[in-house]
Write a protein that holds these residues in place. Structure first.
Motif, short mmCIF file in Angstrom:
data_model
loop_
_atom_site.label_atom_id
_atom_site.label_comp_id
_atom_site.label_asym_id
_atom_site.label_seq_id
_atom_site.Cartn_x
_atom_site.Cartn_y
_atom_site.Cartn_z
N PHE A 66 -3.16 -10.76 -1.28
CA PHE A 66 -3.37 -9.55 -1.19
C PHE A 66 -2.00 -8.85 -0.75
CE2 PHE A 66 -7.70 -10.11 -1.23
CZ PHE A 66 -8.31 -8.86 -1.90
N LEU A 67 -1.35 -7.86 -1.42
CA LEU A 67 -0.36 -7.09 -0.66
C LEU A 67 -1.09 -5.77 -0.54
CD1 LEU A 67 2.78 -7.69 -2.89
CD2 LEU A 67 2.42 -8.17 -0.57
N PHE A 68 -0.35 -5.08 0.56
CA PHE A 68 -0.94 -3.90 0.82
C PHE A 68 0.12 -2.73 1.04
CE2 PHE A 68 -3.43 -6.72 2.69
CZ PHE A 68 -4.87 -6.56 2.45
N GLN A 69 -0.24 -1.41 0.72
CA GLN A 69 0.79 -0.44 0.77
C GLN A 69 1.31 -0.29 2.05
OE1 GLN A 69 -0.83 3.46 -0.26
NE2 GLN A 69 0.86 4.57 0.19
N THR A 70 0.82 -0.43 3.11
CA THR A 70 1.15 -0.49 4.55
C THR A 70 1.51 -1.86 4.95
OG1 THR A 70 -0.80 -0.08 5.19
CG2 THR A 70 0.36 1.85 5.08
N PHE A 71 1.72 -2.89 4.45
CA PHE A 71 2.12 -4.30 4.50
C PHE A 71 0.96 -5.01 5.41
CE2 PHE A 71 5.74 -1.50 4.99
CZ PHE A 71 6.14 -1.39 3.89
N ASN A 72 0.55 -4.47 6.28
CA ASN A 72 -0.65 -5.13 7.04
C ASN A 72 -0.15 -6.34 7.94
OD1 ASN A 72 -2.11 -2.92 6.53
ND2 ASN A 72 -3.78 -4.24 5.43
N LEU A 73 1.06 -6.17 8.28
CA LEU A 73 1.70 -7.16 9.03
C LEU A 73 0.97 -7.34 10.46
CD1 LEU A 73 5.18 -7.21 8.15
CD2 LEU A 73 3.51 -8.88 6.98
#
Ligand SMILES: Nc1ncnc2c1ncn2[C@@H]1O[C@H](COP(=O)(O)OP(=O)(O)O)[C@@H](O)[C@H]1O
Ligand SMILES: [Mg+2]
Lengths: 406, 220
Positions: B87-94
């Motif tokens: 998954f890649l997220f708009q807000t990256f979710n690191l």
């Protein structure tokens, strides 16, 4: 990366937030360990004191209230000396040594001192043998404290101090307490003038730390005669077998001597025992409080932590973390908090007990590894239990909601 | 191959429900690069999560290589996700308290890889996205573009066949956004299936196929 890396990084990064719940565990465990530790050694001190007292049952006139064991015979009220004979000739089991006492204030070399008349054991033995029965016909020694038995009499100083009994004492002989001997400057062989009679000092007694140190002891009958008080005593100290005492010896003496008051030493040192019991209850209350406060604080913190980390939890789930892993993340964190608070609290509590115990409770206090270990265990269990619901909530979060973009 | 069959999803909302997906059927062949477009609130994110095994639809089925994903228990689905999708997220979710290297290691850690492998693979991937000199940086110490590149490296760590990206350029300036799309194209050329939600027309143009969502329905 390991699970520990993940947990320790988060913990360290947000250490300020968990300060409160850490402190709750840490201080709670500190208090419990300190109180339990001091109480334990205080109880031990009471036991030692009981042992040092030797006598463990006291027979007093009815009107007397017991405040301090060592002063219990300084009250002026009296019981007949004949009670001693009644006890000696009774079939009561578990009576060992008897020590009747009559204490009177006298003046010696211008000092107000207490003269205590005591009855040497030789006279009971004579009485018992003459009657052919009584306590000395039975096996004895059950109430003994170590040092000095019947067959190998200990030095007179030891036997009076430790067993409240002397083997032999002539009518004109006296024993002088340590402090008084120092004050009057008397040594063995000197003669003391009291009540118009000269007493030969046959021994000065070792220091006991009690009022006995400031007394003169002479033959009971001499004291009775010189004070014209008749055949009376103020108190009879008895060494009874502990097992017999617990089986109702006191009640049996009471029924034998209905006009006397019979108390045990445990009653005499009651204030100290009560203090210890209070401390024990206090540590129990503390335990309950710490379980509630620390538990609630940790649970509260953990719920907040789960809430704050929703997105992170959702991300972990998206990356393939299952619910077990999420639970483990939070429980491992709880374990670390419990261990840290528990170990810190056990160490500080022990340090406080060792340093403050001697000042507050007047007892020497040593570290107790067993107590420390169980305190750490308690802290860990509190942390784990308090975190179990938040951890389950974390694992049950809806991954979609946690990933909702703002 | 990913397939959705009559997927409907309703969110309970107050007393009633919100229908985010309405009888959606779609097929995404292996190696495809699909852009999911549509106005905000049309159900794009919901579709992506359903497709990724993260959100059980109210009705309908999602197939991964012919198997019904939601027949699996949630934990089994999580383990399957580990190996199959990224998954890649708009807000990256690191993960904010982990370094770039550690963030890339997370999927490897979840898959039970040895620590040494985690390390070498994370470094290799960070070099690949041009962050070889930033491995010890926390997300807050990286620029937005760099953060998304860490997220890209993280997506690749388990070498997934399928990459699901929810507005991966939504927070980026056009230049860095373009770089991310180029990178996705490169991954697509390697044979990976890519499904990318976007409402950036230029990003959508670079995909090989478009799915248009409107009020939870696919517009042909
Ligand atoms: N957790 C939720 N509860 C209620 N309604 C939701 C929830 N998540 C999304 N929705 C609704 O579902 C619809 C689709 O949402 P979403 O898939 O996030 O749209 P998009 O990604 O296309 O902007 C929207 O109308 C949104 O309000
Ligand atoms: Mg969306």
């Amino acid at each position: 990366m390991r699970l520990t890396t993940l947990v320790s990084r988060e913990l360290f990064e947000r250490r300020r937030q968990l300060l409160t719940s850490f402190l709750a565990v840490f201080l709670g465990i500190t208090a419990i360990v300190a109180i339990r530790n001091v109480t334990f050694f205080s109880e031990k001190a009471v036991a030692r004191e009981l042992d040092a007292l030797g006598a463990n049952v006291l027979i007093l006139p009815k009107s007397v209230t017991v405040q301090d064991y060592f002063q219990a015979d300084l009250h002026g009220a009296q019981i007949p000396e004949e009670y001693v004979t009644r006890l000696v000739l009774s079939d009561l089991q578990g009576l060992d040594n008897l020590s009747p006492k009559l204490s009177v204030p006298v003046e010696i070399q211008g000092h107000e001192v207490v003269l205590t008349g005591i009855l040497p054991k030789a006279e009971f033995q004579a009485k018992a043998m003459w009657k052919g029965a009584g306590i000395f016909a039975r096996p004895s020694g059950c109430g003994d404290v170590e040092g000095g038995g019947w067959l190998a009499p200990a030095p007179i100083q030891e036997t009076l101090v430790r067993r409240r009994v002397v083997e032999d004492l002539a009518a004109d002989e006296a024993l002088v307490g340590a402090d008084l001997a120092g004050l009057l400057g008397v040594v063995e062989g000197d003669t003391l003038q009291a009540l118009g009679r000269g007493f030969r000092v046959i021994a000065t007694l070792p220091e006991t730390g009690t009022v006995d140190d400031a007394r003169v002891f002479a033959h009971l009958h001499t004291v009775q005669e010189l004070t014209a008080s008749g055949s009376v005593v103020n108190a009879i100290e008895v060494v009874g077998c502990c097992s017999q005492i617990s089986q109702g010896l006191v009640a049996r003496i009471n029924s034998l001597l209905p006009d006397a008051k019979v108390v045990t030493i445990t009653q005499v040192v009651e204030t100290q025992i009560r203090t210890n019991e209070m401390m024990a209850r206090l540590s129990l209350i503390f335990l309950v409080i710490i379980v509630l406060v620390a538990g609630a604080s940790i649970a509260n913190y953990m719920y907040g932590n789960v809430d704050e980390r929703r997105r992170e939890i959702g991300t972990l789930m998206a990356l393939g973390a299952d619910s077990f892993l999420v639970v483990r993340v939070f429980l491992l964190k709880a374990l670390v908090m419990g261990l840290a608070g528990g170990i810190g609290g056990a160490l500080l509590g022990t340090a406080l007990a060792v340093v403050l115990g001697p000042r507050l409770a007047r007892v020497p206090v040593l570290p107790m590894p067993g107590l420390m270990l169980s305190a750490i265990g308690i802290a860990v269990v509190i942390a784990l239990v308090a975190s179990s619901l938040p951890a389950r909530r974390a694992a049950g979060l809806d991954p979609h909601q946690t990933l909702q973009e703002i | 191959m990913l397939r959705m069959e009559s997927v409907t999803h309703q969110f309970p909302h107050r007393r009633s429900t919100v229908r985010a997906l309405d009888n959606v059927s779609a097929e995404i062949p292996p190696g495809d690069f699909t852009a999911v477009v549509g106005p905000s609130g049309s159900g794009k994110s919901t579709l992506l999560l359903s497709l990724g095994g993260m959100l059980r639809p109210t009705s309908g089925a999602v197939y991964w290589n012919g198997d019904r994903v939601y027949d699996l228990a949630p934990n089994a689905r999580a383990r399957l996700r580990r190996k199959t999708v990224g998954f890649l997220f708009q807000t990256f979710n690191l993960v904010p308290y982990l370094t770039a290297e550690e963030n890339v290691q997370v999927p490897l850690f979840l898959a039970g890889a040895a620590v040494s492998l985690q390390r070498s693979r994370a470094r290799e991937l960070l070099s690949r996205v041009g962050l070889g000199d930033r491995i010890d940086h926390k997300p807050s110490e990286l620029s937005i573009g760099q953060q998304q590149r860490v997220a890209l490296a993280r997506v690749l760590s388990n070498d997934p066949q399928v990459i699901l990206a929810d507005e991966p350029t939504g927070n980026l300036d056009p230049k860095t956004g373009g770089e991310v799309i180029s990178f996705l194209e490169e991954l697509n050329r390697e044979g990976r299936t890519i499904v990318m939600v976007t409402h950036d027309p230029r990003a959508a143009e670079r995909a090989t196929r478009r799915l248009v969502l409107e009020e939870g329905r696919i517009r042909e």
